[in-house]
Design an enzyme around this catalytic site. Sequence first.
Site, short mmCIF file in Angstrom:
data_model
loop_
_atom_site.label_atom_id
_atom_site.label_comp_id
_atom_site.label_asym_id
_atom_site.label_seq_id
_atom_site.Cartn_x
_atom_site.Cartn_y
_atom_site.Cartn_z
N ARG A 106 -47.65 -31.92 -11.34
CA ARG A 106 -46.23 -31.56 -11.19
C ARG A 106 -45.59 -32.33 -10.05
O ARG A 106 -44.46 -32.81 -10.15
CB ARG A 106 -46.06 -30.06 -10.92
CG ARG A 106 -46.30 -29.10 -12.08
CD ARG A 106 -45.49 -29.44 -13.25
NE ARG A 106 -45.63 -28.64 -14.45
CZ ARG A 106 -46.63 -28.68 -15.33
NH1 ARG A 106 -47.69 -29.42 -15.10
NH2 ARG A 106 -46.58 -28.00 -16.45
N HIS A 155 -32.11 -17.35 -17.33
CA HIS A 155 -33.23 -16.89 -18.16
C HIS A 155 -32.69 -15.96 -19.25
O HIS A 155 -31.88 -15.07 -18.96
CB HIS A 155 -34.26 -16.15 -17.30
CG HIS A 155 -35.43 -15.72 -18.11
ND1 HIS A 155 -36.38 -16.62 -18.55
CD2 HIS A 155 -35.78 -14.52 -18.60
CE1 HIS A 155 -37.28 -15.97 -19.27
NE2 HIS A 155 -36.94 -14.69 -19.32
N GLU A 220 -24.54 -15.75 -21.55
CA GLU A 220 -25.01 -16.79 -20.61
C GLU A 220 -23.86 -17.71 -20.20
O GLU A 220 -23.74 -18.09 -19.03
CB GLU A 220 -26.10 -17.64 -21.26
CG GLU A 220 -27.42 -16.93 -21.46
CD GLU A 220 -28.52 -17.87 -21.96
OE1 GLU A 220 -28.54 -19.04 -21.56
OE2 GLU A 220 -29.35 -17.43 -22.79
C1 GRF Z 1 -30.82 -20.76 -22.85
O1 GRF Z 1 -31.04 -19.63 -23.68
C2 GRF Z 1 -31.37 -20.52 -21.47
O2 GRF Z 1 -31.32 -19.19 -21.08
C3 GRF Z 1 -32.82 -20.93 -21.64
O3 GRF Z 1 -32.78 -22.05 -22.50
C4 GRF Z 1 -31.62 -21.99 -23.31
C5 GRF Z 1 -30.87 -23.26 -23.08
O4 GRF Z 1 -29.78 -23.44 -23.92
N1 GRF Z 1 -33.42 -21.20 -20.35
P1 GRF Z 1 -28.77 -24.64 -23.65
O5 GRF Z 1 -29.57 -25.93 -23.56
O6 GRF Z 1 -28.01 -24.34 -22.39
O7 GRF Z 1 -27.88 -24.63 -24.87
#
Ligand code: GRF
Length: 250
Positions: A106, A155, A220
């Site tokens: 990493r 998340h 989100e």
């Molecule tokens: C989202 O559901 C986020 O929570 C997760 O991965 C997905 C990414 O979607 N970590 P995008 O690439 O922003 O459309």
Amino acid sequence: MKDKLRVGALISGGGTNLQAIIDACEAERINARVVFVGSDQPGVKGLARAEKHGIPSFVMEYGPILQRPCEYRLPEDLDLDDVVSKQHLFSRDQTPDRARDYCSARAVAEAKLLAEMEKFPFDILVLAGFMRIFSPYIIDKINIGHDLPRIMNIHPALLPAFPGVDGYGDTFAYGCKVGGCTVHFVDYGEDSGPIIGQKAYTIDPGDSEMDIRKKGLELEWKLYPECVGLFADGRLSMASRGKRTVVEIR
Ligand code: GRF
């Protein structure tokens, strides 16, 4: 008005959260601007989104490094014992070699990522669907010398429930009646850092996994810009609560 917060973004895919942050910046709903977009995958839609908005971008592929780590030189400033002792992904007693192999590979990738990101000075780094876990090597490099952590992640579940790669799938499979999404600062574990914001949706009888994803993603897109905006406005601070460090919002 204060200078705009300089936001660096890392993605691995479609970048709909990136788009939501770019839109909030452009509409001046938040006092921020996206200064670069980095991806660990070439050719993904999120890179095209960056180009459309005139935002510089780069690709730093983890794949070749993680497949053949021995072909790469370790970063000169890597203190592997320190990084292994800080990480929360492996128990040191059970898997010392695995933890060392994991952290050293990493760190090789993260040093290359840092070299790309250093071209674009930033105040915070948002992980927007970036499907890699950071080791303490890069987390410390980004955070040290600052009052607040500087790496945010979104998340797709109500943490601390369902950390890991498939928050919506796990929420559905468990039969939850409420689901949600979480923005948190990144710490040395997986999806375990201090929570900045959360939004929840109701899961109705008959909702499919797809319905859950749709409800969650729409939240989100509101939540992530809001959390970046709180940071930009200086409204976040850290406090101790029991054994944990938590985020307080002023
Ligand atoms: C989202 O559901 C986020 O929570 C997760 O991965 C997905 C990414 O979607 N970590 P995008 O690439 O922003 O459309």
